[in-house]
Motif scaffolding. Structure first.
Motif, PDB file in Angstrom:
ATOM      1  N   ILE A 138     -11.252  -7.451   0.815  1.00 38.98           N
ATOM      2  CA  ILE A 138     -10.072  -8.133   0.290  1.00 38.98           C
ATOM      3  C   ILE A 138      -8.821  -7.542   0.933  1.00 38.98           C
ATOM      4  O   ILE A 138      -8.696  -6.318   1.113  1.00 38.98           O
ATOM      5  CB  ILE A 138      -9.997  -8.002  -1.240  1.00 38.98           C
ATOM      6  N   ASP A 139      -7.878  -8.383   1.277  1.00 39.47           N
ATOM      7  CA  ASP A 139      -6.626  -7.935   1.874  1.00 39.47           C
ATOM      8  C   ASP A 139      -5.894  -7.016   0.901  1.00 39.47           C
ATOM      9  O   ASP A 139      -5.658  -7.375  -0.255  1.00 39.47           O
ATOM     10  CB  ASP A 139      -5.753  -9.148   2.221  1.00 39.47           C
ATOM     11  N   ARG A 140      -5.550  -5.812   1.334  1.00 40.28           N
ATOM     12  CA  ARG A 140      -4.891  -4.834   0.475  1.00 40.28           C
ATOM     13  C   ARG A 140      -3.552  -5.336  -0.038  1.00 40.28           C
ATOM     14  O   ARG A 140      -3.100  -4.946  -1.108  1.00 40.28           O
ATOM     15  CB  ARG A 140      -4.684  -3.524   1.241  1.00 40.28           C
ATOM     16  N   ARG A 141      -2.888  -6.189   0.697  1.00 34.22           N
ATOM     17  CA  ARG A 141      -1.609  -6.688   0.252  1.00 34.22           C
ATOM     18  C   ARG A 141      -1.752  -7.635  -0.941  1.00 34.22           C
ATOM     19  O   ARG A 141      -0.828  -7.772  -1.747  1.00 34.22           O
ATOM     20  CB  ARG A 141      -0.914  -7.406   1.403  1.00 34.22           C
ATOM     21  N   VAL A 142      -2.903  -8.272  -1.063  1.00 30.28           N
ATOM     22  CA  VAL A 142      -3.139  -9.156  -2.199  1.00 30.28           C
ATOM     23  C   VAL A 142      -3.536  -8.369  -3.437  1.00 30.28           C
ATOM     24  O   VAL A 142      -3.085  -8.629  -4.559  1.00 30.28           O
ATOM     25  CB  VAL A 142      -4.232 -10.189  -1.849  1.00 30.28           C
ATOM     26  N   ASP A 143      -4.394  -7.362  -3.284  1.00 35.23           N
ATOM     27  CA  ASP A 143      -4.910  -6.558  -4.397  1.00 35.23           C
ATOM     28  C   ASP A 143      -4.170  -5.227  -4.486  1.00 35.23           C
ATOM     29  O   ASP A 143      -4.775  -4.177  -4.666  1.00 35.23           O
ATOM     30  CB  ASP A 143      -6.409  -6.321  -4.202  1.00 35.23           C
ATOM     31  N   ARG A 144      -2.880  -5.283  -4.337  1.00 34.47           N
ATOM     32  CA  ARG A 144      -2.093  -4.048  -4.389  1.00 34.47           C
ATOM     33  C   ARG A 144      -1.935  -3.613  -5.843  1.00 34.47           C
ATOM     34  O   ARG A 144      -1.477  -4.385  -6.694  1.00 34.47           O
ATOM     35  CB  ARG A 144      -0.724  -4.287  -3.772  1.00 34.47           C
ATOM     36  N   ARG A 145      -2.299  -2.402  -6.144  1.00 31.79           N
ATOM     37  CA  ARG A 145      -2.234  -1.852  -7.502  1.00 31.79           C
ATOM     38  C   ARG A 145      -1.225  -0.713  -7.535  1.00 31.79           C
ATOM     39  O   ARG A 145      -1.362   0.271  -6.821  1.00 31.79           O
ATOM     40  CB  ARG A 145      -3.604  -1.350  -7.952  1.00 31.79           C
ATOM     41  N   THR A 146      -0.235  -0.891  -8.370  1.00 31.31           N
ATOM     42  CA  THR A 146       0.815   0.117  -8.516  1.00 31.31           C
ATOM     43  C   THR A 146       0.519   0.983  -9.730  1.00 31.31           C
ATOM     44  O   THR A 146      -0.130   0.536 -10.688  1.00 31.31           O
ATOM     45  CB  THR A 146       2.177  -0.554  -8.678  1.00 31.31           C
ATOM     46  N   PRO A 147       0.965   2.218  -9.767  1.00 31.44           N
ATOM     47  CA  PRO A 147       0.747   3.067 -10.947  1.00 31.44           C
ATOM     48  C   PRO A 147       1.500   2.534 -12.154  1.00 31.44           C
ATOM     49  O   PRO A 147       2.374   1.668 -12.048  1.00 31.44           O
ATOM     50  CB  PRO A 147       1.293   4.428 -10.484  1.00 31.44           C
ATOM     51  N   VAL A 148       1.148   3.085 -13.326  1.00 31.35           N
ATOM     52  CA  VAL A 148       1.767   2.625 -14.571  1.00 31.35           C
ATOM     53  C   VAL A 148       3.266   2.867 -14.556  1.00 31.35           C
ATOM     54  O   VAL A 148       4.054   2.036 -15.027  1.00 31.35           O
ATOM     55  CB  VAL A 148       1.113   3.348 -15.776  1.00 31.35           C
ATOM     56  N   SER A 149       3.678   3.984 -13.999  1.00 37.06           N
ATOM     57  CA  SER A 149       5.104   4.324 -13.981  1.00 37.06           C
ATOM     58  C   SER A 149       5.870   3.592 -12.899  1.00 37.06           C
ATOM     59  O   SER A 149       7.090   3.762 -12.792  1.00 37.06           O
ATOM     60  CB  SER A 149       5.261   5.840 -13.800  1.00 37.06           C
ATOM     61  N   GLY A 150       5.200   2.804 -12.080  1.00 41.41           N
ATOM     62  CA  GLY A 150       5.895   2.081 -11.023  1.00 41.41           C
ATOM     63  C   GLY A 150       6.410   3.015  -9.944  1.00 41.41           C
ATOM     64  O   GLY A 150       5.728   3.976  -9.549  1.00 41.41           O
ATOM     65  N   ARG A 151       7.625   2.751  -9.488  1.00 43.54           N
ATOM     66  CA  ARG A 151       8.223   3.557  -8.425  1.00 43.54           C
ATOM     67  C   ARG A 151       9.193   4.591  -8.967  1.00 43.54           C
ATOM     68  O   ARG A 151       9.966   5.173  -8.194  1.00 43.54           O
ATOM     69  CB  ARG A 151       8.947   2.653  -7.427  1.00 43.54           C
ATOM     70  N   ALA A 152       9.189   4.819 -10.258  1.00 43.39           N
ATOM     71  CA  ALA A 152      10.103   5.810 -10.833  1.00 43.39           C
ATOM     72  C   ALA A 152       9.731   7.206 -10.368  1.00 43.39           C
ATOM     73  O   ALA A 152       8.553   7.506 -10.109  1.00 43.39           O
ATOM     74  CB  ALA A 152      10.068   5.737 -12.357  1.00 43.39           C
ATOM     75  N   GLU A 153      10.725   8.071 -10.288  1.00 49.17           N
ATOM     76  CA  GLU A 153      10.486   9.434  -9.849  1.00 49.17           C
ATOM     77  C   GLU A 153       9.671  10.194 -10.898  1.00 49.17           C
ATOM     78  O   GLU A 153       9.725   9.917 -12.098  1.00 49.17           O
ATOM     79  CB  GLU A 153      11.805  10.140  -9.585  1.00 49.17           C
ATOM     80  N   THR A 154       8.963  11.191 -10.397  1.00 46.01           N
ATOM     81  CA  THR A 154       8.067  11.956 -11.271  1.00 46.01           C
ATOM     82  C   THR A 154       8.829  12.678 -12.368  1.00 46.01           C
ATOM     83  O   THR A 154       8.368  12.743 -13.525  1.00 46.01           O
ATOM     84  CB  THR A 154       7.267  12.959 -10.440  1.00 46.01           C
ATOM     85  N   ALA A 155      10.011  13.210 -12.050  1.00 45.40           N
ATOM     86  CA  ALA A 155      10.790  13.938 -13.056  1.00 45.40           C
ATOM     87  C   ALA A 155      11.214  13.020 -14.203  1.00 45.40           C
ATOM     88  O   ALA A 155      11.187  13.416 -15.385  1.00 45.40           O
ATOM     89  CB  ALA A 155      12.011  14.577 -12.402  1.00 45.40           C
ATOM     90  N   VAL A 156      11.595  11.783 -13.870  1.00 47.04           N
ATOM     91  CA  VAL A 156      12.001  10.845 -14.917  1.00 47.04           C
ATOM     92  C   VAL A 156      10.808  10.478 -15.800  1.00 47.04           C
ATOM     93  O   VAL A 156      10.914  10.401 -17.030  1.00 47.04           O
ATOM     94  CB  VAL A 156      12.624   9.590 -14.276  1.00 47.04           C
ATOM     95  N   VAL A 157       9.656  10.267 -15.178  1.00 53.01           N
ATOM     96  CA  VAL A 157       8.465   9.909 -15.948  1.00 53.01           C
ATOM     97  C   VAL A 157       8.054  11.045 -16.883  1.00 53.01           C
ATOM     98  O   VAL A 157       7.753  10.824 -18.063  1.00 53.01           O
ATOM     99  CB  VAL A 157       7.309   9.538 -14.999  1.00 53.01           C
ATOM    100  N   GLU A 158       8.055  12.280 -16.392  1.00 54.09           N
ATOM    101  CA  GLU A 158       7.663  13.419 -17.225  1.00 54.09           C
ATOM    102  C   GLU A 158       8.657  13.635 -18.359  1.00 54.09           C
ATOM    103  O   GLU A 158       8.263  13.971 -19.490  1.00 54.09           O
ATOM    104  CB  GLU A 158       7.546  14.676 -16.372  1.00 54.09           C
ATOM    105  N   ALA A 159       9.954  13.460 -18.095  1.00 54.34           N
ATOM    106  CA  ALA A 159      10.955  13.624 -19.154  1.00 54.34           C
ATOM    107  C   ALA A 159      10.785  12.571 -20.238  1.00 54.34           C
ATOM    108  O   ALA A 159      10.897  12.871 -21.435  1.00 54.34           O
ATOM    109  CB  ALA A 159      12.358  13.572 -18.555  1.00 54.34           C
ATOM    110  N   MET A 160      10.494  11.343 -19.835  1.00 55.99           N
ATOM    111  CA  MET A 160      10.307  10.290 -20.842  1.00 55.99           C
ATOM    112  C   MET A 160       9.025  10.509 -21.618  1.00 55.99           C
ATOM    113  O   MET A 160       8.974  10.244 -22.837  1.00 55.99           O
ATOM    114  CB  MET A 160      10.308   8.926 -20.171  1.00 55.99           C
ATOM    115  N   ARG A 161       7.985  10.987 -20.981  1.00 56.85           N
ATOM    116  CA  ARG A 161       6.756  11.309 -21.721  1.00 56.85           C
ATOM    117  C   ARG A 161       7.019  12.396 -22.747  1.00 56.85           C
ATOM    118  O   ARG A 161       6.494  12.336 -23.875  1.00 56.85           O
ATOM    119  CB  ARG A 161       5.658  11.755 -20.754  1.00 56.85           C
TER     120      ARG A 161
END
Length: 659
Positions: A131-154
Motif C-alpha cells: 500500500i502506498d505510504r502516503r495513503v496509509d499515513r498514520r500520525t501519532p496521537v499527539s500530532g505534530r506538537a512538541e514533546t515538551a507541550v505533550v508531556e506538560a499537558m499530560r
C-alpha cells in the motif's frame, strides 16, 4: 532433523547422524538456501483505504510473486515459469532486472530499486506492505506538537484526577504554567490546536466530567483484569454498603435517607441479605451475617409464586436435609466461606470479625481505595438503584442534578415498609432475572438466573445445612443493657413485655459491671420481639414481644402457618413477572392514605393545623339538666335561654379596674 540430531545423506544414499552443535561448529557449515514464508495478508487493515490504492497493491502483488516464485497467482495449474523468471536458473537479482525491463516495456516508469523495495515489503508485511505510504499515513496521537507541550499537558491532566472538575481552559492554563516552571522555551501552538490536543490526550479520562467517574477510572488496574474462579456457593462472598436514593420516614417521624447494606455470592450472584438502616453500624453487619445463613420466611402478602416450593430450587431435596426451608421464600441459604469487604469501620470492627470467627468464615479485606477487588457487590448496589429504587415513591436521584422538586411532600414509605418491599423485589425480580455473568461456557448464548445457577452448583458442590440454632442467632444480634421496669422494656419508643419477665420486674441482674442492668438482644430489622438474658435463672433467653404488635403487625413478624402446602406446581415466568410488576406499582404509589387526609390539599392541612393551634383549650360549659324531667320524653320543653352578646374589650376601661 530429529531432536538435536541431524541425519545427513550423501549422493550415494549413505546416511550419517551428526549432532546439531557439532554440525554448526564446523568451519565449512553454511546455510545455502531458505524457504520464503510470506506472511498472511492482514485483510482487515485494508478496510477504509481508498479502492484505487488497494487495486494498485494487488497489481504489484502479481508481479512480486512472479519474481519470488516464478509464477503469477492467476497462472493455470501445471504452468511452468517463463525462462527469465525460473528460480532454478535465474538468480533473484536477475529476476528483479527482468521484471523491471518488462514493466518499462509496458510503459511504466520503474527502476530495479523500486521492484526490489516492493519485493522486500511484501516479504515483511504481505499485501499491506504494498500500500502506498502516503495513503496509509498514520500520525501519532499527539500530532505534530512538541514533546515538551505533550508531556506538560499530560501532567496537567494527571493532576486533575483527585481535584475538582474544571474546564479545558484551566488545563491549558495549567499546561503553560508547567512549561514555564520547567524552563522549557517552546512556542505554543494556536489555541484551537491546544484544544484538539487536549481532546486527544484526555479521551476516556473524564477530565472535565464527573469527579467520581474520573477517580474510579484512575483506580482501574493496568493490564488484563484478574478473575477469581469459584465453583461452589459461598466460596467467595462480598459485602458493602451505600446510601439508598430514596427518602423514607424514619422512626422519629423525620424524613431522611437510609443506607443499604448487602451481601452477594459471587458463584451464583445471589443476594443473601440486604438491609436498610439510617446509619450502618458494626452490629448491623453482624445481623446481616446472621440473616445470610437464615432462610427468608414467606410473608402473608406475598404471592405463592415466590414460595421456594414453586421455584427452580430443589426444595424437596433441601427440605429433607434442612427443615428450616419448609416455609421459606425462593432465596437460597448460603454459608459464606470467605467474605471480601472494604476497610469501612463497620466491616473491620471487632464485632463483625468476632461473628466471622464464630461461624468459621475467612475474613478478607480488600486493598484500600480499590473497589475493583469487589466488583460484584458494587454492581449489585447500582442495580438496586436502577431496578428498584427509581420505582419507589420518594426517589431522589443519584445526585442533586437529577433530583426533583418537593419530593418530601409526596407519599413516603416508612423504613420498615420499604425494607419489606426490597426483600420482595430481591426474591421476585433479582433471583429470577438472567445475569450476563452467569452464562454457560459451552453455550454462551444461555444466561442463567441466580436461582438456576444455585440449583446447578448444588449438584456438584452439595448442600451443608448451617449448624446455627435459635440461641446462636440471638447471640449474633446487637445487645444493649437496660432495666426491666414494671411496664416492661422500652427500646426506641417501643414497649416490650411478656409473662417471662414477671419474676424480674424491678430486680437487679447481678451484673455489677453493668450497674445491675439486664442484657437485651434485639433485631434492628424485626421490631416484633426482643430477648433478655436470664442472669438469675437457667432459662437462657426470655422473650418479650411488642405490646402493640396486635394493632400494627410488624413487617417481619413471625408467621403462623395452618397447613403444609405440598405438590404445588412450579411458578411460571408469567406469574413471577406479574408479581414483580405489582410490586413496582405498589412501591411507586407509596403508602396508602386515609380518604379524609387524601381529600385535603397541602394548604388545607396547613390551615387546619394553624386553626387548631390558635383555638383556646377551654371546654364550653355543659348544659344544665333537670333531674325531675322524664327521660322517656323525647321533646325539649325547656324555654330557650336569651342570647347574651359578648362585650367589646376596652383596654382603657380594664386598666381602671382594681383587682
Amino acid at each position: 532433523m530429529s531432536g538435536t540430531a541431524v541425519l545427513l545423506a550423501d549422493a550415494n544414499g549413505v546416511v550419517d547422524t551428526v549432532r546439531m552443535a557439532v554440525l554448526q561448529s564446523a568451519r565449512d557449515f553454511k546455510v545455502i538456501g531458505r524457504a520464503t514464508n510470506t506472511p498472511v495478508p492482514a485483510v482487515g487493515s485494508l478496510e477504509g483505504l481508498p479502492a484505487p490504492a488497494v487495486e494498485q497493491a494487488r497489481w504489484w502483488e502479481k508481479h512480486v510473486l512472479e519474481v519470488l516464485r516464478g509464477l503469477r497467482p492467476d497462472a493455470p495449474v501445471g504452468s511452468r515459469p517463463r525462462p527469465e523468471y525460473d528460480p532454478a536458473v535465474v538468480s533473484l537479482s536477475g529476476r528483479e532486472q527482468a521484471k523491471t525491463a518488462e514493466l518499462q516495456a509496458e510503459g511504466f516508469s520503474v527502476s530495479v530499486r523500486t521492484v526490489r523495495r516492493h519485493r522486500r515489503r511484501y516479504e515483511a508485511e504481505g499485501l499491506v506492505g504494498l500500500i502506498d505510504r502516503r495513503v496509509d499515513r498514520r500520525t501519532p496521537v499527539s500530532g505534530r506538537a512538541e514533546t515538551a507541550v505533550v508531556e506538560a499537558m499530560r501532567a496537567a491532566i494527571a493532576e486533575a484526577t483527585d481535584a475538582s472538575s474544571r474546564t479545558a481552559s484551566f488545563v491549558l492554563w495549567r499546561t503553560e504554567q508547567l512549561l514555564a516552571a520547567g524552563g522549557h522555551e517552546v512556542r505554543l501552538p494556536s489555541r484551537r490546536t491546544l484544544y484538539r490536543l487536549f481532546g486527544k490526550l484526555a479521551a476516556g479520562k473524564h477530565t472535565t466530567g464527573s469527579a467520581s467517574t474520573r477517580r474510579s477510572l484512575s483506580n482501574r488496574p493496568e493490564g488484563p483484569f484478574g478473575q477469581v474462579t469459584v465453583s461452589a456457593p459461598g466460596e467467595v462472598m462480598q459485602v458493602d454498603s451505600t446510601p439508598l436514593d430514596v427518602l423514607v420516614v424514619l422512626d422519629d417521624g423525620v424524613v431522611g435517607r437510609v443506607e443499604l447494606t448487602g451481601m452477594i455470592d459471587v458463584a451464583t450472584r445471589t443476594v443473601t441479605a440486604a438491609v436498610l438502616r439510617p446509619t450502618t453500624k458494626s452490629v448491623d453487619a453482624s445481623v446481616l451475617l446472621a440473616r445470610t445463613v437464615t432462610p427468608e420466611p414467606m410473608r402473608p402478602a406475598w404471592v405463592e409464586a415466590l414460595h421456594m416450593s414453586r421455584s427452580v430450587l430443589p426444595h424437596q431435596r433441601l427440605l429433607s436435609i434442612d427443615e428450616r426451608l419448609e416455609h421459606a421464600a425462593a432465596r437460597p441459604v448460603i454459608v459464606p466461606t470467605t467474605i471480601v469487604c472494604d476497610h469501612g469501620k463497620v466491616f473491620i470492627s471487632q464485632n463483625f470479625r468476632a461473628s466471622c470467627r464464630f461461624l468459621g468464615i475467612n475474613f478478607q479485606p480488600a486493598h484500600k481505595g480499590t473497589p475493583t477487588d469487589k466488583p460484584h457487590i458494587e454492581r449489585m448496589l447500582e442495580s438496586v438503584a436502577t431496578g428498584f429504587a427509581q420505582f419507589a415513591a420518594g426517589y431522589t436521584g443519584a445526585n442533586t442534578e437529577r433530583r426533583g422538586r418537593k419530593i418530601e411532600d409526596g407519599p413516603l414509605w416508612s423504613m420498615l415498609a420499604l425494607q419489606e418491599l426490597l426483600d420482595e423485589w430481591i426474591i421476585a425480580s433479582w433471583q429470577n432475572r438472567p445475569h450476563d455473568g452467569l452464562r454457560d461456557p459451552a453455550s454462551p448464548g444461555r444466561a442463567f438466573s441466580p436461582n438456576e445457577k444455585y440449583a446447578m452448583l448444588i449438584e456438584a458442590a452439595g448442600y451443608v445445612p448451617v449448624a446455627l440454632s435459635g440461641q446462636d442467632y440471638i447471640e449474633l444480634l446487637p445487645a444493649r443493657w437496660q432495666a426491666i421496669n414494671a411496664y416492661g422494656i422500652r427500646i426506641n419508643h417501643r414497649t416490650y413485655d411478656g409473662r417471662a419477665l414477671n419474676p424480674w420486674r424491678g430486680q437487679p441482674s447481678g451484673v455489677q459491671a453493668r450497674k445491675n442492668r439486664w442484657e437485651i438482644h434485639y433485631d434492628p430489622y424485626d421490631v416484633s420481639r426482643v430477648w433478655v438474658r436470664d442472669h438469675r435463672g437457667d432459662q437462657g433467653w426470655l422473650c418479650a414481644t411488642w405490646t402493640h404488635l396486635h394493632r400494627a403487625p410488624a413487617p417481619f413478624g413471625e408467621l403462623a402457618w395452618d397447613h403444609i402446602r405440598k405438590g404445588l406446581p412450579q411458578a411460571t415466568e408469567a406469574e413471577i413477572a406479574d408479581a414483580v410488576n405489582a410490586l413496582l406499582q405498589r412501591a411507586h404509589r407509596g403508602p396508602p392514605e386515609s380518604s379524609a387526609a387524601a381529600a385535603l390539599t397541602r394548604r388545607d392541612r396547613r390551615v387546619a393545623a394553624r386553626t387548631r393551634a390558635g383555638t383556646p383549650a377551654i371546654s364550653p360549659p355543659l348544659p344544665q339538666v333537670d333531674p325531675d324531667q322524664d327521660e322517656a320524653d323525647g321533646e325539649d320543653t325547656d324555654p330557650i335561654a336569651p342570647v347574651i352578646p359578648l362585650g367589646i374589650f376596652d383596654a382603657h376601661e380594664e386598666a381602671k379596674k382594681r383587682w
